[in-house]
Write a protein that holds these residues in place. Structure first.
Motif, mmCIF file in Angstrom:
data_model
loop_
_atom_site.group_PDB
_atom_site.id
_atom_site.type_symbol
_atom_site.label_atom_id
_atom_site.label_comp_id
_atom_site.label_asym_id
_atom_site.label_seq_id
_atom_site.Cartn_x
_atom_site.Cartn_y
_atom_site.Cartn_z
ATOM 1 N N SER A 14 -13.098 -4.813 1.656
ATOM 2 C CA SER A 14 -13.352 -5.921 2.663
ATOM 3 C C SER A 14 -12.095 -6.628 2.736
ATOM 4 N N GLU A 15 -11.265 -6.502 1.613
ATOM 5 C CA GLU A 15 -9.901 -7.190 1.779
ATOM 6 C C GLU A 15 -8.664 -6.186 2.175
ATOM 7 N N SER A 16 -8.745 -5.072 1.891
ATOM 8 C CA SER A 16 -7.773 -4.157 2.486
ATOM 9 C C SER A 16 -7.585 -4.082 4.188
ATOM 10 N N VAL A 17 -8.760 -4.112 4.724
ATOM 11 C CA VAL A 17 -8.947 -4.005 6.016
ATOM 12 C C VAL A 17 -8.366 -4.995 6.725
ATOM 13 N N LYS A 18 -8.090 -6.341 6.113
ATOM 14 C CA LYS A 18 -7.566 -7.610 6.704
ATOM 15 C C LYS A 18 -6.136 -7.769 6.723
ATOM 16 N N SER A 19 -5.498 -6.718 5.851
ATOM 17 C CA SER A 19 -4.184 -6.859 5.452
ATOM 18 C C SER A 19 -3.314 -6.204 6.325
ATOM 19 N N ASP A 20 -2.279 -6.920 6.670
ATOM 20 C CA ASP A 20 -1.322 -6.557 7.767
ATOM 21 C C ASP A 20 -0.449 -5.475 6.964
ATOM 22 N N ASP A 21 -0.231 -5.601 5.505
ATOM 23 C CA ASP A 21 0.558 -4.453 5.001
ATOM 24 C C ASP A 21 -0.098 -3.247 5.249
ATOM 25 N N VAL A 22 -1.518 -3.010 5.125
ATOM 26 C CA VAL A 22 -2.195 -1.901 5.090
ATOM 27 C C VAL A 22 -1.954 -1.502 6.733
ATOM 28 N N LYS A 23 -2.066 -2.186 7.313
ATOM 29 C CA LYS A 23 -2.041 -1.960 8.852
ATOM 30 C C LYS A 23 -0.601 -1.306 9.185
ATOM 31 N N ASN A 24 0.460 -1.927 8.476
ATOM 32 C CA ASN A 24 1.703 -1.427 8.758
ATOM 33 C C ASN A 24 1.938 -0.014 8.103
ATOM 34 N N GLU A 25 1.104 -0.089 6.792
ATOM 35 C CA GLU A 25 1.282 1.482 6.396
ATOM 36 C C GLU A 25 0.590 2.601 7.001
ATOM 37 N N ILE A 26 -0.511 2.180 7.762
ATOM 38 C CA ILE A 26 -1.071 3.183 8.539
ATOM 39 C C ILE A 26 -0.418 3.454 9.724
ATOM 40 N N ASP A 27 0.277 2.663 10.465
ATOM 41 C CA ASP A 27 1.053 2.904 11.544
ATOM 42 C C ASP A 27 2.434 3.836 10.868
ATOM 43 N N TRP A 28 2.787 3.281 10.027
ATOM 44 C CA TRP A 28 4.068 4.240 9.334
ATOM 45 C C TRP A 28 3.524 5.844 9.094
ATOM 46 N N ALA A 29 2.527 5.704 8.429
ATOM 47 C CA ALA A 29 1.881 7.168 8.127
ATOM 48 C C ALA A 29 1.765 8.038 9.537
ATOM 49 N N ARG A 30 1.172 7.369 10.545
ATOM 50 C CA ARG A 30 1.068 8.136 11.920
ATOM 51 C C ARG A 30 2.553 8.702 12.291
ATOM 52 N N GLN A 31 3.484 7.592 12.411
ATOM 53 C CA GLN A 31 4.539 7.904 12.779
ATOM 54 C C GLN A 31 5.334 9.070 12.046
ATOM 55 N N GLY A 49 -5.920 1.599 13.541
ATOM 56 C CA GLY A 49 -5.331 2.623 13.237
ATOM 57 C C GLY A 49 -5.737 3.939 12.940
ATOM 58 N N LEU A 50 -7.052 3.720 12.242
ATOM 59 C CA LEU A 50 -7.812 4.926 11.835
ATOM 60 C C LEU A 50 -9.284 5.059 12.365
#
Length: 85
Positions: A14-31, A49-50
């Motif tokens: 519930s906390e990680s899905v709100k995190s901008d850092d996690v969203k940025n890491e998802i974007d980085w992994a996709r790139q 992103g998922l």
């Protein structure tokens, strides 16, 4: 270490899905064309992103989730066998 990895796991709570850092890491992994495996610990909506990505659930059973995760990792890398300890 992340740069050399073939897979990136995202623990979804519930906390990680709100995190901008996690969203940025998802974007980085996709790139970087990394294989992404979301690991669902809490019953949450997948971050944007998922969406459409299959996840491994640890919500009902840790053992079942771990076996699924190991199976997914082995299947995506058939030359590397992942063996639980």
């Amino acid at each position: 270490a992340i740069e050399a990895s073939t897979h990136v796991l995202f623990l979804l709570t519930s906390e990680s899905v709100k995190s901008d850092d996690v969203k940025n890491e998802i974007d980085w992994a996709r790139q970087k064309n990394k294989a992404i495996i979301p690991v669902m610990e809490d019953n949450v909506d997948l971050p944007f992103g998922l969406l459409g990505t299959q996840y491994v659930s640890f919500m009902d059973s840790y053992e079942a989730g771990m076996m699924k995760l190991l199976s997914d990792l082995s299947a995506s890398h058939p030359t590397r066998k992942v063996i639980p300890r």
